[in-house]
Design an enzyme around this catalytic site. Structure first.
Site, PDB file in Angstrom:
ATOM      1  N   ASN A 260     107.152   5.542 -22.237  1.00 54.48           N
ATOM      2  CA  ASN A 260     105.894   5.203 -21.574  1.00 54.48           C
ATOM      3  C   ASN A 260     105.473   3.796 -21.941  1.00 54.48           C
ATOM      4  OD1 ASN A 260     104.678   6.301 -24.242  1.00 54.48           O
ATOM      5  ND2 ASN A 260     105.527   8.104 -23.217  1.00 54.48           N
TER       6      ASN A 260
ATOM      7  N   THR B 297     102.754  10.597 -16.241  1.00 52.15           N
ATOM      8  CA  THR B 297     103.687  11.548 -16.836  1.00 52.15           C
ATOM      9  C   THR B 297     104.693  11.989 -15.774  1.00 52.15           C
ATOM     10  OG1 THR B 297     103.799  13.561 -18.167  1.00 52.15           O
ATOM     11  CG2 THR B 297     102.287  13.610 -16.318  1.00 52.15           C
TER      12      THR B 297
ATOM     13  N   THR C 104     100.415   9.476 -18.795  1.00 50.58           N
ATOM     14  CA  THR C 104     101.400   9.966 -19.752  1.00 50.58           C
ATOM     15  C   THR C 104     100.733  10.764 -20.867  1.00 50.58           C
ATOM     16  OG1 THR C 104     102.962   9.312 -21.456  1.00 50.58           O
ATOM     17  CG2 THR C 104     101.298   7.690 -20.891  1.00 50.58           C
ATOM     18  N   SER C 105     101.408  11.813 -21.289  1.00 54.21           N
ATOM     19  CA  SER C 105     100.854  12.632 -22.378  1.00 54.21           C
ATOM     20  C   SER C 105     100.931  11.897 -23.714  1.00 54.21           C
ATOM     21  CB  SER C 105     101.625  13.954 -22.472  1.00 54.21           C
ATOM     22  OG  SER C 105     102.995  13.691 -22.732  1.00 54.21           O
ATOM     23  N   GLU C 106     101.693  10.804 -23.768  1.00 53.59           N
ATOM     24  CA  GLU C 106     101.853  10.053 -25.017  1.00 53.59           C
ATOM     25  C   GLU C 106     100.848   8.921 -25.154  1.00 53.59           C
ATOM     26  OE1 GLU C 106     103.548  11.423 -27.096  1.00 53.59           O
ATOM     27  OE2 GLU C 106     105.693  11.484 -26.755  1.00 53.59           O
TER      28      GLU C 106
ATOM     29  N   HIS D 215     106.889   2.548 -25.529  1.00 51.87           N
ATOM     30  CA  HIS D 215     107.510   3.619 -26.310  1.00 51.87           C
ATOM     31  C   HIS D 215     108.766   4.068 -25.578  1.00 51.87           C
ATOM     32  CE1 HIS D 215     108.512   7.391 -28.098  1.00 51.87           C
ATOM     33  NE2 HIS D 215     108.167   8.067 -27.020  1.00 51.87           N
TER      34      HIS D 215
ATOM     35  N   HIS E  29     113.235   5.591 -26.258  1.00 50.76           N
ATOM     36  CA  HIS E  29     114.174   6.306 -27.126  1.00 50.76           C
ATOM     37  C   HIS E  29     115.531   5.612 -27.118  1.00 50.76           C
ATOM     38  CE1 HIS E  29     111.717   9.818 -25.235  1.00 50.76           C
ATOM     39  NE2 HIS E  29     111.028   9.275 -26.221  1.00 50.76           N
TER      40      HIS E  29
ATOM     41  N   HIS F 184     112.507  10.989 -33.126  1.00 50.32           N
ATOM     42  CA  HIS F 184     111.915  10.834 -31.799  1.00 50.32           C
ATOM     43  C   HIS F 184     112.370   9.553 -31.094  1.00 50.32           C
ATOM     44  CE1 HIS F 184     108.007  11.192 -29.223  1.00 50.32           C
ATOM     45  NE2 HIS F 184     108.994  10.643 -28.551  1.00 50.32           N
TER      46      HIS F 184
HETATM   47 ZN   LIG Z   1     109.010   9.889 -26.627  1.00 47.27          ZN
END
Ligand SMILES: [Zn+2]
Length: 374
Positions: A129, A144, A173-175, A194, A196, A257
């Site tokens: 996100n 999201t 976004t939930s983040e 953010h 990965h 994460h």
């Molecule tokens: Zn993540």
């Protein structure tokens, strides 16, 4: 519309979830009283808005009580039914900031950065996100459940610093809470990314941070990486795991994460993700060559720190009082980052473009110098 005003008081709770929203409806409430730092889940917020139930924060309710006449609960002010109570001690979020020329440019930049993240395999599925703080209490963010490759400007959301969505048709976004903690803690932070990325995340799942004084760009743009403890993504507890580190680091490994980077622009935050990922990848490749990694000397490392300071980038190593526990190159212990904020004299006051040009030249000179010294 309901004729009477009935308020449900859950100001003792830090989280308002769907279950609470449904209970409020079942009780016939017109409003729900929440504490100032209560986190409201997007689904609960939507549910309350659909049923015309207002959210009122404790601070707002006190103001209402002091008002000379009967005051109804905060009225909805946007598509998501966010009451004025969401403003708390901050100024009320301004949904108009979502449609300014600057906002439209930021939305396009976020889409471009999203595609970069996907193309470089830094995100998978709907992961990752991106956000940008466009006003004192307004943050544009990705929605999201949308792949970062497929983002379009009209997909974006606008939230306030408590995570309340104030504009945009897709749920945020939930983040976002993770990003918002950084914005609240670090005034200089304007953008967060953010993601990965696999090699950096590989470090994050081992609880290790990469060593220092190996590659100049990494020292200057990132330097010491922190690693925050694991928490369930999307929760306030997860969002707060980064708080001890964000003033002295622009990049944090999130245990088991991924990573979060913050910067002055969305593009720069994505650069930091690239620099970290490439660094971790290079270290892993080098580890397979069967010979030890050679390090940049501490003296040359100090030169790099000087460049970094001029750029106004944070680094725990600027605090000389902590140098004993935080040498230039020795940090490989998870979470062992000190908490002291960076000195506020680290900003050059020059534009980022000039700084980056100077940085590239300086880094090139440093690399050439190191090569010639061999
Ligand atoms: Zn993540």
């Amino acid at each position: 519309m309901k004729n009477e005003v009935k308020s449900i008081d859950i100001s003792g709770k830090k989280l308002l979830a769907m279950r609470d929203a449904q209970s409020a409806l079942a009780a016939g409430a017109s409003s729900v009283l929440i504490c100032d730092n209560c986190v409201v889940t997007p689904s609960a917020r939507d549910f309350l808005a659909q049923h015309d139930i207002a959210l009122v924060t404790a601070g707002n309710a006190a103001a209402a009580q002091a008002a000379p006449k009967h005051s109804a609960p905060a009225q909805s002010s946007g598509a998501y039914g966010i009451g004025a109570g969401a403003a708390q001690t901050r100024s009320a979020a301004n949904p108009k900031l979502f449609h300014t020329p600057e906002a439209e440019a930021i939305k396009k930049e976020i889409c471009a950065v999203g595609r970069k993240l996907w193309m470089r395999q830094f995100v998978d599925g709907n992961g990752g996100n991106i956000s940008y703080r466009i006003g004192p209490n307004e943050v544009i963010c990705t929605p999201t459940l949308v792949s970062k490759f497929d983002l379009a400007p009209e997909d974006m959301s606008l939230v306030d610093l408590e995570g309340n969505q104030i504009a945009g048709t897709k749920p945020r976004t939930s983040e976002i809470l993770l990003h918002l903690e950084i914005y609240k803690e670090v005034p200089e932070a304007k953008a967060c990314v953010h993601c990965h990325p696999p090699h950096a995340t590989a470090y994050a799942i081992t609880g290790k941070v990469p060593p220092n004084l190996v590659i100049p760009e990494f020292e200057v743009f990132i330097g010491k990486v922190a690693i925050s403890p694991y928490e369930t993504p999307g929760t306030p507890e997860f969002a707060q795991t980064v708080l001890p580190y964000v003033k002295t680091h622009n990049t944090v490994l999130l245990a088991n994460h991924g990573i979060i980077c913050w910067a002055d622009t969305v593009t720069h935050a994505e650069w930091y993700a690239e620099v970290l990922e490439t660094y971790c990848w290079t270290l892993m490749l080098a580890s397979q060559l069967g010979v030890p990694i050679s390090h940049i000397s501490e003296q040359k490392g100090a030169d790099l720190l000087d460049i970094k300071k001029k750029l106004g980038l944070p680094d725990i190593r600027f605090d000389t009082s902590r140098m004993k526990e935080c040498q230039l190159s020795d940090l490989e212990v998870p979470g062992s980052i000190a908490l002291t904020p960076r000195p506020c004299d680290g900003n050059t006051g020059k534009g980022p473009e000039a700084d980056i040009e100077a940085l590239v030249k300086s880094v090139t000179d440093a690399v050439m110098g190191a090569l010639e010294a061999k």
